[in-house]
Design a protein around this motif. Structure first.
Motif, PDB file in Angstrom:
ATOM      1  N   CYS A 285       0.836  -1.206   0.000  1.00 22.90           N
ATOM      2  CA  CYS A 285       0.000   0.000   0.000  1.00 22.90           C
ATOM      3  C   CYS A 285       0.872   1.257   0.000  1.00 22.90           C
ATOM      4  N   LEU A 286       1.943   1.228   0.773  1.00 20.80           N
ATOM      5  CA  LEU A 286       2.855   2.365   0.816  1.00 20.80           C
ATOM      6  C   LEU A 286       3.512   2.570  -0.548  1.00 20.80           C
ATOM      7  N   ASP A 287       3.909   1.482  -1.184  1.00 25.65           N
ATOM      8  CA  ASP A 287       4.541   1.562  -2.496  1.00 25.65           C
ATOM      9  C   ASP A 287       3.561   2.080  -3.542  1.00 25.65           C
ATOM     10  N   ALA A 288       2.326   1.573  -3.523  1.00 27.23           N
ATOM     11  CA  ALA A 288       1.314   2.020  -4.478  1.00 27.23           C
ATOM     12  C   ALA A 288       0.988   3.496  -4.278  1.00 27.23           C
ATOM     13  N   ALA A 289       0.875   3.895  -3.013  1.00 34.92           N
ATOM     14  CA  ALA A 289       0.596   5.305  -2.721  1.00 34.92           C
ATOM     15  C   ALA A 289       1.740   6.188  -3.206  1.00 34.92           C
ATOM     16  N   GLY A 290       2.966   5.738  -2.994  1.00 35.61           N
ATOM     17  CA  GLY A 290       4.128   6.503  -3.439  1.00 35.61           C
ATOM     18  C   GLY A 290       4.176   6.674  -4.938  1.00 35.61           C
ATOM     19  N   ALA A 291       3.830   5.616  -5.659  1.00 39.53           N
ATOM     20  CA  ALA A 291       3.838   5.678  -7.122  1.00 39.53           C
ATOM     21  C   ALA A 291       2.811   6.684  -7.636  1.00 39.53           C
ATOM     22  N   VAL A 292       1.589   6.648  -7.071  1.00 38.98           N
ATOM     23  CA  VAL A 292       0.543   7.583  -7.491  1.00 38.98           C
ATOM     24  C   VAL A 292       0.906   9.007  -7.081  1.00 38.98           C
ATOM     25  N   TRP A 293       1.453   9.157  -5.893  1.00 39.65           N
ATOM     26  CA  TRP A 293       1.882  10.468  -5.386  1.00 39.65           C
ATOM     27  C   TRP A 293       2.911  11.084  -6.324  1.00 39.65           C
ATOM     28  N   ALA A 294       3.874  10.280  -6.769  1.00 35.20           N
ATOM     29  CA  ALA A 294       4.905  10.784  -7.679  1.00 35.20           C
ATOM     30  C   ALA A 294       4.323  11.137  -9.046  1.00 35.20           C
ATOM     31  N   ARG A 295       3.446  10.287  -9.559  1.00 32.98           N
ATOM     32  CA  ARG A 295       2.848  10.544 -10.880  1.00 32.98           C
ATOM     33  C   ARG A 295       1.993  11.800 -10.895  1.00 32.98           C
ATOM     34  N   ASN A 296       1.410  12.137  -9.732  1.00 34.47           N
ATOM     35  CA  ASN A 296       0.502  13.287  -9.659  1.00 34.47           C
ATOM     36  C   ASN A 296       1.144  14.508  -8.995  1.00 34.47           C
ATOM     37  N   ASP A 297       2.480  14.567  -9.055  1.00 34.38           N
ATOM     38  CA  ASP A 297       3.219  15.727  -8.538  1.00 34.38           C
ATOM     39  C   ASP A 297       2.893  16.064  -7.092  1.00 34.38           C
ATOM     40  N   GLY A 298       2.732  15.018  -6.277  1.00 30.62           N
ATOM     41  CA  GLY A 298       2.565  15.231  -4.846  1.00 30.62           C
ATOM     42  C   GLY A 298       1.176  15.586  -4.382  1.00 30.62           C
ATOM     43  N   SER A 299       0.175  15.337  -5.218  1.00 28.95           N
ATOM     44  CA  SER A 299      -1.198  15.676  -4.835  1.00 28.95           C
ATOM     45  C   SER A 299      -2.124  14.500  -5.145  1.00 28.95           C
ATOM     46  N   PRO A 300      -2.969  14.082  -4.187  1.00 30.69           N
ATOM     47  CA  PRO A 300      -3.027  14.552  -2.798  1.00 30.69           C
ATOM     48  C   PRO A 300      -1.796  14.086  -2.027  1.00 30.69           C
ATOM     49  N   ASP A 301      -1.766  14.413  -0.740  1.00 34.63           N
ATOM     50  CA  ASP A 301      -0.573  14.092   0.034  1.00 34.63           C
ATOM     51  C   ASP A 301      -0.437  12.586   0.225  1.00 34.63           C
ATOM     52  N   LEU A 302       0.779  12.159   0.525  1.00 30.53           N
ATOM     53  CA  LEU A 302       1.107  10.737   0.594  1.00 30.53           C
ATOM     54  C   LEU A 302       0.304  10.006   1.660  1.00 30.53           C
ATOM     55  N   ARG A 303       0.076  10.649   2.788  1.00 33.82           N
ATOM     56  CA  ARG A 303      -0.673   9.981   3.859  1.00 33.82           C
ATOM     57  C   ARG A 303      -2.105   9.688   3.431  1.00 33.82           C
TER      58      ARG A 303
END
Length: 199
Positions: free
Chosen positions: A169-187
Motif C-alpha cells: 500500500c505504501l509503495d502504491a501510494a508513493g507511485a501515485v503520489w509521484a505521478r501526480n506531482d505530490g497531490s493529494p498528500d502521501l498519507r
C-alpha cells in the motif's frame, strides 16, 4: 569503542553523507541514468575505487537509507502498545519515520526518479522485503496465538500477508503520489490504499 575508532566512524559517516549529497544533486539535476559513478567521484573529490568503499552500486546511493529506515519503523512499531491493532500500529510507525525523512519537495523528486528508473524500483522492492522480515514478528504478537500451536501456520501467514499488504500500500501510494506531482498528500493516498485492501 576507543577514541581512534570513534574518530574513524565519524569521519566515515561524514564522507558517506558528503558523497550522498553530491550524488543526489547530480541525479536530480541530470537524471539517474545519465549520471556516472566517475562523475560522482570527481564531484566528490574521491577516486572511483573510494566510491566503492562506501557504496556497492549507484542505486545504493539513492536507496541506502531504506535499510536504516526499516529498522526505525521496527523500533517505532515496538514502542506502540500491543493493544493497538496491526493496521493502525503499522500506519503510526510508518508516519513517525516519514517525518524524519525530509521535506516533501525533495522527497517528491527522489520518488519520481525512483519510480521512473527500473533498477531503482527493483532495489527498492528488495529493501522493502527486508522491512517485512523486521516488522512481521511484532505483528504476529499483535494478532495473538501461539506460533507453535496446531494453527500456528495460519497465524504466521496472516502476519506475513498483513505486513506485505501494508508495504505494498505504501509503495502504491508513493507511485501515485509521484505521478501526480505530490497531490493529494502521501498519507491520504496511503489511507485510501489501505481502505481498498481492507474493504
Amino acid at each position: 569503542m576507543g577514541i581512534e575508532d570513534g574518530l574513524w566512524t565519524r569521519s566515515r559517516g561524514a564522507a558517506y553523507a558528503e558523497i550522498t549529497r553530491v550524488a543526489m544533486e547530480l541525479f536530480l539535476d541530470q537524471g539517474f541514468a545519465r549520471t556516472t559513478i566517475d562523475q560522482i567521484a570527481e564531484a566528490a573529490g574521491i577516486s572511483r575505487r573510494s566510491f566503492f568503499r562506501y557504496f556497492g552500486t549507484k542505486e545504493d546511493v539513492v536507496l541506502g537509507d531504506l535499510a536504516v529506515q526499516g529498522e526505525l519503523v521496527r523500533d517505532a512499531l515496538e514502542a506502540i502498545p500491543l493493544t493497538v491493532p496491526p493496521w493502525e500500529a503499522l500506519q503510526e510507525a510508518l508516519w513517525k519515520v516519514d517525518g524524519l525523512v525530509g521535506d516533501d519537495e525533495t522527497m517528491l523528486k527522489i520518488a519520481t526518479m525512483m519510480y521512473e528508473t527500473p533498477s531503482l524500483r527493483a532495489r527498492s522492492i528488495e529493501k522493502h522485503l527486508a522491512w517485512q522480515e523486521l516488522l512481521v514478528p511484532n505483528i504476529r504478537r499483535r494478532l495473538g496465538g501461539d506460533p507453535h500451536a496446531a494453527d500456528g501456520a495460519s497465524a504466521e501467514v496472516a502476519a506475513d500477508a498483513l505486513v506485505a499488504s501494508a508495504i505494498a500500500c505504501l509503495d502504491a501510494a508513493g507511485a501515485v503520489w509521484a505521478r501526480n506531482d505530490g497531490s493529494p498528500d502521501l498519507r491520504t493516498l496511503y489511507r485510501r490504499a489501505v481502505d481498498s485492501v481492507r474493504t
